[in-house]
Structures are given as C-alpha cells and as structure tokens.
Design an enzyme around this catalytic site. Structure first.
Site, PDB file in Angstrom:
ATOM      1  CE  LYS A  72      -3.913   2.037   2.551  1.00  0.00           C
ATOM      2  NZ  LYS A  72      -4.807   1.869   3.729  1.00  0.00           N
ATOM      3  CB  SER A 153      -8.046   3.713   3.021  1.00  0.00           C
ATOM      4  OG  SER A 153      -7.220   3.018   3.973  1.00  0.00           O
ATOM      5  CB  SER A 177      -8.561   0.641   5.753  1.00  0.00           C
ATOM      6  OG  SER A 177      -9.176   1.849   6.115  1.00  0.00           O
TER       7      SER A 177
END
Length: 537
Positions: A72, A153, A177
C-alpha cells in the site's frame, strides 16, 4: 455474455489460488498488471525487475520464495515513491524501507509495486485519491461492465489481489480499511492484533488504531505472510513485547492445539476439526437497520453450516456499547490525524506551494495555509478540522475524553465475552475477576458477524455519497469495534449476493481476543473449507 467468474469458482478461493500460485511467476504478474491496471487503477507504481525490492535467485528456499506482494502506498519503500495518494507527498521517496517491507524481502518476497489508496488512509470506498478511484476488478467480468468500488482505504491492494496482479498485498487497517475491501472484492483480509506487526515506516493516520494488514486470495497465503512479518520491533514503541505474545499464544495452544503453527505436526488434515471444540459468539448489535437482507441470508446460511456440518457451538452474545463505537472512532481517529498531519506544512514535510501575491508573508500561518489548502484533499481537510475541534479546550472534555471512555467500555465488552483474557490490557486481572462472577454472559472463543452492511456500491454512488452525505462513514459500522479494541479480525468470503446474472461477494468477519490471531486464522481456514464443500455439492 461473459462468464461470471465469481459464480463459476463459487468463491472457492483456496483451490483457485493454489493453482494460481503454482503457475504464477514474476513475469506473469507484470503481464497482468500491464493488461489490467489501466482499467482497475490498483497500482500507482510498479517496481523494476532489477530493483533491490525484487528477490534474486539466492532467495530460493526462503519461506516466502516465489510470492509477489504489493505494498500500500502509505508504507515506506526506498526504491519506489510513497505518496499516500496525496498531492502533499507526490514527490516523496523514503530513504529507508518500512520494517514489514524489510521482513518480506528477507523472506524471499518480490515486492512488485505500490498500490492506490484513499489519501492518507482516510476513506471507505477508495475514491479520495490523487491517482483517481480504484475500480473493483470483479465488475469488469460483466457484460456490460460495472464500475463499482473496491472498498477503502486499502482498495488498491484488494483489487490487485482480486485481479490476479499479485499473490498477496499489504494494506493498513485503521477502522476497517483491510476488511471492507476484502469483503467487496471477494478475498481474504486480516487485521492483526494491535502491536503484533510493526508500524515503523508506516505513514501515520491514527497511531492508536493503525495496523498493517494482509490481503490474499486464501487464508493459507494470508497466514504465511502474516507469520513472517508479525515480529517484535524495537523501532516501534507500540510493538507488543515478546512475553505478552507468548502468553496469548500459550492460551490458544492449551485450548486449541490444532490452531498453533509452532508445531507443524500438530496441524490436522481436516481444517474443520477445530470447530468441534469452538464456541462462536453472534453479537446481536451487529445487525443494524442498514444491513442488506441478502447479506443477512448468507450469514444465516454460514452459521447453519458451521453448526450442522462443522459441529461448532453457536452462542448469542451482547456487546451493548457497540452502538457508540462509530461516533467514538471518528472523534479519536480525526483527533489523532489532526496531530499527525500537522507536520505537512511544505517547510519540514510535504510539497511546498508558493503563496499568492496577496498573502501576508509576515504570518507563517498564511504560508502554511496555502500549502495545506492546495495539497490536501477535501476528505483529509474535513477530518483535520473535526479532529482539531475535538482537541480544542472547549470541546476536549465533551468529545475526546468521552470518546476515550467509550473506547474503554467497548474493550470491556469484548473482554467480558471472550474465554481467553486480554493480556495486552492493563485491566486484564481486574476484568478476569469481574467476569468470573458473571454467569449470565456465556464465554466464547471467537465472534462472527458480517464484514460489511452491503456489497460493493457503484462508483458513481460512492462519489456522490462521499461528497453529500454521511452514508459513506456508515460503511465502517461493523468493523470499527474490533479496531477500537485492538483485536484480530479476519474477513473471509462467505458467499455471493444477488439475484439472476452477476452476483457480488459477501464477507464474514471472525474476531478473536487480542493475540489469538492463529486461532482466528484457523477458524478462517475451516470456514473456507466448508464453503468449498458447500459450493462443490
């Protein structure tokens, strides 16, 4: 009509991914990225084959040799930029690798690239990104295609795994997330116990909530990656000490020897055997009015399967403070974000934006304001303002302190229902004495509830909801309690939801006491095996 991939494989991800892993290679994943990323928008950068993040032949024989893992974009990497999907860090490259990245490389992983995410991890639908929204790859298998959210996210990480661009991916989970994107994309997502995986090198959003999580197509790969990165790190002051880790693991081994991975010989051939000794709690507060009826039907089917075919004991439990969890979470997370993001002023950190000719240069705040107004997105600015207000003198007692009290009540709720004590809590011994006198509340080993209130929403709806209403924040209503408690939670596919034609995946979350990550993963394997059997029959 294109083949419905989800229905055809019936979410039997274990068989699908075992086959994929055995035939995949670094080159193949790069070919998939080249073919699909333009439409999915999962990756924001891809590593060069000659990069030091790509394992060499000397890595053969290491525990994770052959695995390609995406990272990420809010986790530091020295060979690729770390932008947090924000204009504020659009030109930033870290001088060092995060601890989790170092551990992956040491264990033979090929770091294939950085994935898209909501700006600084703030969002539930991955629409708040300077790189543009992530599209759920499962919608691309329809005719005509549907552009749906991949969740946030960590939507880029989830989409990359679901699209076959990598074997696994790291995300971060602050309030759901990792689990929410996993549910939307039909994959496995693990939020570990707080403090088990180092946060050193992770760009902070809310320090007391942030966890590095793992996403993969099945529980086996998820566990393999988790076991190699769940190590104590002296660089991280929130890293759980070895002694506490050992106590929690010892408790799991005593109650469920088959769940432990410390002794491979103890692992049974039948992954579902653990269910016969398991008490699964169904929290009655996790069925809000917003919950889709189709998701509820899938959960009922799963509970029935666990009880009848697996032999598990199903126990209804109550967690009364759950109703206040979402409000507490957004006050606390926003307050911590306002503090953490104060450093991005264009002078110390962040991209500098020159002030206009009308700016009063005698005030430093005016110079800072220009940089922050231009480079932060709308959602980030909204949360900074909320957090700053919650920490102000007038609101501190009524908002921040009240939210902290609610958080402690939520932790107490969890400690009351779990059979295994919370060794990470300062109140462990007191809570144990209190709960010994309570006979009305049955003790359970894990909790089971839906991962999300609905299936992946249309991107057009997601963007309008994020801009005009509070409905986007409600997506986290089922995931934030475990985050506030610092507990391990695993989202696994439990079926598909929909009528005729294409159907969208639905996830179930398995939540355990702090430090019982191995037990949660073992239950996840059992659910996966039962789901595979149900699909084949």
């Amino acid at each position: 009509m294109r083949t419905n991939v989800i229905t055809k494989r019936c979410l039997s991800s274990h068989r699908f991914c075992t086959r994929l892993y055995s035939t995949s290679s670094r080159a193949r994943h790069r070919e998939v990225i080249s073919a699909k990323n333009a439409s999915v928008n999962a990756f924001v950068s891809v590593s060069e084959p000659s990069s030091s993040h790509v394992s060499r032949d000397g890595s053969k024989g290491l525990p994770l040799s052959g695995l390609t893992v995406a990272i990420k974009d809010n986790i530091a990497t020295s060979q690729m930029s770390t932008t947090c999907s924000s204009a504020m860090l659009q030109n930033f490259t870290s001088p060092f690798d995060a601890t989790v990245v170092e551990l992956l490389i040491q264990n033979g992983v090929d770091i294939i690239g950085k994935t898209n995410c909501d700006e600084f991890g703030m969002g539930s639908l991955n629409v708040h990104s300077v790189h543009g929204p992530v599209k759920n790859p499962l919608g691309l298998f329809q005719d005509p295609p549907e552009e749906r959210s991949a969740g946030g996210s960590s939507g880029g990480s989830a989409a990359a795994v679901a699209a076959g661009m990598c074997d696994a991916a790291l995300g971060t989970d602050t309030g759901g997330s990792v689990r929410l994107p996993a549910s939307y994309c039909g994959i496995v997502g693990l939020k570990p116990s707080y403090g088990l995986i180092s946060r050193w090198g992770v760009v902070s959003y809310a320090d007391s909530l942030d966890c590095v999580g793992v996403l993969a197509s099945n529980v086996e790969v998820t566990q393999r990656v988790f076991e190699r990165i769940a190590a104590h790190d002296t660089n991280d002051p929130t890293s759980a000490p070895q002694a506490i880790r050992y106590k929690a693991r010892q408790q799991v081994e005593e109650l469920f020897p088959s769940a432990s991975t410390s002794t491979p010989s103890s692992k049974p051939t039948d992954d579902t055997s653990i269910l016969k000794r398991l008490r699964i709690g169904i929290p009655q507060e996790y069925f809000p009015a917003e919950l889709s009826s189709t998701i509820l039907d899938q959960l009922r089917t799963l509970i029935h399967t666990l009880q009848i075919r697996g032999g598990a004991t199903i126990v209804p439990v109550s967690l009364p403070t759950t109703a206040y969890a979402l409000s507490s979470y957004y006050v606390l997370a926003s307050a911590e974000a306002s503090s953490n993001l104060a450093r991005y002023d264009g002078v110390r950190y962040g991209s500098y934006e020159a002030p206009g000719p009308e700016t009063d240069l005698t005030k430093t705040s005016s110079v800072y304001a220009r940089t922050r107004s231009v480079n932060f997105g709308k959602e980030v600015k909204k949360r900074i303002l909320l957090g700053t207000y919650a920490l102000s003198a007038d609101a501190f007692d009524n908002y921040f302190l009240q939210a902290q009290r609610i958080r402690q009540l939520i932790k107490n709720d969890f400690d009351r229902v779990f059979r295994i004590p919370n060794f990470f809590s300062d109140q462990t011994h007191q809570n144990t004495r209190d709960t010994n006198t309570e006979t009305s509340q049955p003790k359970v080993d894990v909790l089971l509830h839906p991962s999300a209130i609905r299936t992946a929403p249309l991107l057009s709806d997601s963007e309008s909801e994020s801009a005009d209403s509070l409905s986007a924040y409600v997506q986290d209503v089922l995931t934030v309690p475990a985050s506030l408690g610092g507990l391990p939670a695993l989202s696994v596919p439990m079926g598909v939801s929909g009528k005729e034609g294409f159907r969208w995946p639905v996830g179930a979350s398995i939540v355990g006491q702090w430090g019982t990550d191995e037990l949660v993963l073992a239950v996840g394997r059992a659910v996966e095996r039962l789901q595979a059997g149900r699909c084949s029959s």
